[in-house]
Design a protein around this motif. Structure first.
Motif, PDB file in Angstrom:
ATOM      1  N   ASP A 210       0.829  -1.211   0.000  1.00 48.02           N
ATOM      2  CA  ASP A 210       0.000   0.000   0.000  1.00 48.02           C
ATOM      3  C   ASP A 210       0.861   1.257   0.000  1.00 48.02           C
ATOM      4  OD1 ASP A 210      -2.597  -1.123   0.067  1.00 48.02           O
ATOM      5  OD2 ASP A 210      -2.271  -1.695   2.158  1.00 48.02           O
ATOM      6  N   VAL A 213       2.045   1.976  -3.489  1.00 51.90           N
ATOM      7  CA  VAL A 213       0.984   2.503  -4.358  1.00 51.90           C
ATOM      8  C   VAL A 213       0.772   3.996  -4.078  1.00 51.90           C
ATOM      9  CG1 VAL A 213      -1.494   2.365  -4.854  1.00 51.90           C
ATOM     10  CG2 VAL A 213      -0.131   0.269  -4.708  1.00 51.90           C
ATOM     11  N   LYS A 232      -2.896  -1.702  -6.832  1.00 50.78           N
ATOM     12  CA  LYS A 232      -2.328  -2.704  -5.939  1.00 50.78           C
ATOM     13  C   LYS A 232      -2.570  -4.075  -6.562  1.00 50.78           C
ATOM     14  CE  LYS A 232      -2.398  -4.449  -1.291  1.00 50.78           C
ATOM     15  NZ  LYS A 232      -2.739  -4.280   0.094  1.00 50.78           N
TER      16      LYS A 232
END
Ligand SMILES: C[S@@+](CC[C@H](N)C(=O)[O-])C[C@H]1O[C@@H](n2cnc3c(N)ncnc32)[C@H](O)[C@@H]1O
Length: 315
Positions: A210, A213, A232
């Motif tokens: 995460d 991203v 993702k």
């Protein structure tokens, strides 16, 4: 995820054997090597150097190898014993072990991701590309040199690491027309941004993390590009589209998982760029590529890192 970092200080003569042992036999998830001679060589470069010697804290005496293990499953005492036994075995072959010391500490995964990022300055990488930290000024050496503006945050990908640079080199060679590009394991987004700046028509960056991203999206915005998507994803699972060029700078064991899915995600005449391969792991990758009907068109090596430009075998 918590990691156990095991740092071995010893002579550089042990680097290859010990790295291989910790990765292949002790299942280290990653290995960071700091060698005094590398820093000295970098410090002797002119003002485009990636590392300023004066900035380096705790310059290693000779070699520092830090191996990262999963904290929950690692048995600290057993690992230290096995490493000491291996060093004794290497000494018995006549290798100079130097003054050996081993220390351990618990680190958050993020610490490992940012370990590369401490010494971050402008990198005037090539005729076509320069990588510029968000907070630094840079006058391009050529009026059409493209700038990649970056704040890598917690994600991997400052542009300073050899593995990233091998992909950039191969991309300059491979992107001969406006291609669609998939950047697997985009980290800071550096390769996706580079692809776009080198003329890719459309780019997708994916990452399992995460933090990556988020960082990639921020860096893409910093570069005012709107032709890059970020998602993702775990490797090529959940990716339905096909691409002209797939790039992936990830450790060899993860690339091995990716190889069987490459063919179904590549357009006709598609190319693949791999990096992040330790030279000791190259035979495994070569075998898996051949088994999946791919051939290596170009092989690059810098230090112990290998980068590959790959295409389907001709019919
Ligand atoms: C070595 S970094 C490369 C970052 C950047 N592309 C570069 O070249 O500098 C590897 C990246 O792959 C991501 N990664 C690791 N395993 C992955 C997986 N199974 N699927 C997608 N991304 C993955 C990591 O989170 C990390 O951001």
């Amino acid at each position: 995820m918590k990691l156990l970092a095991v740092k071995v200080e010893c002579s550089h003569e042990l680097e290859d054997g010990l790295s291989f042992f910790m990765q292949d036999e002790l299942d280290a998830q990653g290995i960071e090597s700091r060698k005094r001679s590398d820093f000295v060589a970098e410090g002797q470069k002119h003002d485009s150097s990636l590392v300023e010697l004066d900035d380096i804290e705790n310059l290693p005496k000779d070699l520092e190898l830090t191996a990262y293990f999963d904290y929950e499953s690692a048995d600290k005492k057993d690992l230290i014993k096995k490493i000491m036994d291996k060093i004794a075995e290497m000494k018995s072959y006549g290798l100079d072990t130097g003054e050996v010391s081993i220390s351990t500490k618990e680190v958050a995964d993020e610490d490992w991701n940012t370990a590369w990022q401490k010494y971050y300055h402008v990198i005037d990488f090539s005729r076509h590309l320069a990588i510029v930290p968000e907070w630094e000024d840079y006058q391009p050496a050529f009026s059409d040199q493209k700038l990649i503006r970056l704040d890598p945050g917690l994600a991997f990908g400052t542009g300073g690491h050899t593995t990233t640079q091998l992909v950039l080199l191969a991309m300059e060679r491979a992107l001969v027309k406006p291609m669609s590009v998939l950047d697997v394991g985009t980290g800071s987004g550096i390769l996706a941004i580079a692809a776009s700046k080198l003329g890719a028509s459309q780019v997708l960056g994916t990452d399992i993390s995460d933090e990556a991203v988020t960082a990639a999206k921020e860096n893409i915005a910093l570069n005012n590009i709107d032709s890059i998507d970020v998602r993702k994803a775990n490797l090529l699972k959940d990716i339905d589209e096909k691409y002209d060029l797939i790039v992936a700078n990830i450790l060899a064991d993860i690339l091995l998982e990716l190889i069987p899915d490459l063919d179904s995600h590549l357009n006709e005449n598609g190319k693949v760029i791999f990096s992040g391969i330790d030279y000791l792991q190259l035979p495994k990758i070569e075998k898996a590529l051949a088994e999946n009907n791919f051939e290596i068109k170009m092989k690059m090596q810098e230090g112990r890192w290998i980068g590959l430009l790959i295409a389907r075998k001709p019919d």
